[in-house]
Design an enzyme around this catalytic site. Structure first.
Site, mmCIF file in Angstrom:
data_model
loop_
_atom_site.group_PDB
_atom_site.id
_atom_site.type_symbol
_atom_site.label_atom_id
_atom_site.label_comp_id
_atom_site.label_asym_id
_atom_site.label_seq_id
_atom_site.Cartn_x
_atom_site.Cartn_y
_atom_site.Cartn_z
ATOM 1 N N GLU A 1 -0.725 -9.263 -0.281
ATOM 2 C CA GLU A 1 -2.161 -9.452 -0.029
ATOM 3 C C GLU A 1 -2.949 -9.526 -1.341
ATOM 4 O O GLU A 1 -3.876 -10.323 -1.474
ATOM 5 C CB GLU A 1 -2.685 -8.302 0.847
ATOM 6 C CG GLU A 1 -2.129 -8.356 2.268
ATOM 7 C CD GLU A 1 -2.443 -7.099 3.064
ATOM 8 O OE1 GLU A 1 -2.070 -5.994 2.607
ATOM 9 O OE2 GLU A 1 -3.052 -7.203 4.140
ATOM 10 N N GLY B 1 0.582 -4.888 0.887
ATOM 11 C CA GLY B 1 -0.600 -4.969 0.025
ATOM 12 C C GLY B 1 -0.342 -5.744 -1.262
ATOM 13 O O GLY B 1 -1.281 -6.292 -1.861
ATOM 14 N N ALA C 1 0.873 -1.174 0.000
ATOM 15 C CA ALA C 1 0.000 0.000 0.000
ATOM 16 C C ALA C 1 0.911 1.224 0.000
ATOM 17 O O ALA C 1 2.081 1.148 0.378
ATOM 18 C CB ALA C 1 -0.881 -0.017 1.240
ATOM 19 N N GLU D 1 4.386 -4.777 7.380
ATOM 20 C CA GLU D 1 3.627 -3.698 8.020
ATOM 21 C C GLU D 1 4.075 -3.414 9.451
ATOM 22 O O GLU D 1 4.111 -2.262 9.880
ATOM 23 C CB GLU D 1 2.119 -4.012 7.999
ATOM 24 C CG GLU D 1 1.475 -3.876 6.629
ATOM 25 C CD GLU D 1 1.556 -5.140 5.790
ATOM 26 O OE1 GLU D 1 2.330 -6.061 6.128
ATOM 27 O OE2 GLU D 1 0.848 -5.209 4.772
#
Ligand code: COA
Length: 261
Positions: free
Chosen positions: A115, A112, A67, A135
């Site tokens: 993910e 992300g 992200a 993260e």
């Protein structure tokens, strides 16, 4: 349909290759990419000319490096929840597209990016691919399904090790623990991913959709419930023209011609 952050290439077999296109930021998922992925899933769901997807990242270095950290640096608790929910919804739409989605992981798949790859149905990786959920190093937790899909995919112990240490693993290790299905030379990664989608799209499309749904719905419920759901979907597949054609083609020793009905 055009998207500001995605490149879409379609071939004659109904395979769409979707490239996340922010190579200068290692294809980090900012709000625009998430919005584009959500819109794409909405459009492709009803587009019968697209029968399956390959998802990859632009450039030689990254699938998706996470992200967008610049965006995360600017959000608080309430915004953070909404931020996670938007990404989760976009990924879930891809996961529930009813058509095969194969990730061609061509480099970093972090946060992300890991993910997103996990929300795809199958993952192929080039030897330079790197996976991780870093993260915790940023003082946050995965928000796009990392704590949910990773333990389901590779088991709780291995998942917690990755989630809690933020360690980055190479393609070999990702393959060894079942995070990727196969390692493929970088130069043939996209071709192999498209070939895999093509193989699946030659099967009965309703059977493919029902299989995806049965696995998706069956993984997290009690086994008897999952079996009942499977039986219902098996019944639905038996009610199709494709079942008549598929079984007849076998007996007549010829390839089946599925129509998706
Ligand atoms: N969000 C925003 N920008 C990112 C990014 C992310 N997740 N990952 C990389 N970038 C940007 C970098 O800031 C840099 O931009 P700049 O050139 O404007 O400074 C550019 O992409 C290239 O990255 P860089 O760090 O210079 O490449 P590298 O080869 O030295 O390192 C990584 C590659 C993947 C190891 C490193 O970029 C990294 O650790 N990224 C963050 C991974 C992460 O924590 N993801 C989870 C986020 S929740």
């Amino acid at each position: 349909m055009t998207y500001s952050t995605l490149l879409i290439e379609r071939d004659d077999d109904g395979v769409a290759t979707v490239t996340i296109n922010r190579p200068d930021k290692l294809n980090a998922l900012n709000a625009a990419v998430i919005a584009d992925l959500a819109a794409l899933a909405g459009h492709l769901r009803d587009d019968d000319s697209v029968r399956g997807l390959v998802l990859t990242g632009a450039g030689p270095k990254a699938f998706v490096a996470g992200a967008d950290i610049a965006e995360i640096s600017a959000i608080d608790g309430d915004d953070g929840r909404a931020f996670a929910e938007r990404g989760q919804a976009a990924f879930r739409s891809l996961e529930q597209l009813g058509k095969p989605v194969v990730a061609a992981v061509n480099g970093f798949a972090l946060g992300g990016g890991c993910e997103l790859a996990m929300a795809c149905h199958i993952r192929l990786a080039s030897p330079n691919a790197r996976f991780g959920q870093p993260e915790v190093k940023l003082g946050v937790i995965p928000g796009y399904g990392g704590t949910v899909r990773l333990p389901r995919l590779i088991g709780r112990g291995r998942a917690l090790e990755l989630l809690l240490t933020g360690a980055m693993i190479d393609a070999e290790e990702a393959h060894r623990i079942g995070l990727v299905n196969r390692i493929v030379p970088a130069e043939s990664l996209l071709d192999e991913a498209r070939a895999m989608v093509r193989t699946i799209t030659q099967m009965g499309p309703l059977a493919v959709r029902l299989t995806l749904a049965s696995v998706d719905e069956g993984l997290d419920v009690q086994i008897d419930t999952a079996l009942a759901q499977e039986a219902e979907k098996f019944g639905a597949s038996c009610a199709t023209h494709d079942r008549v054609e598929g079984t007849r083609a076998f007996m007549e020793k010829r390839p089946a011609k599925f129509v998706g009905k």
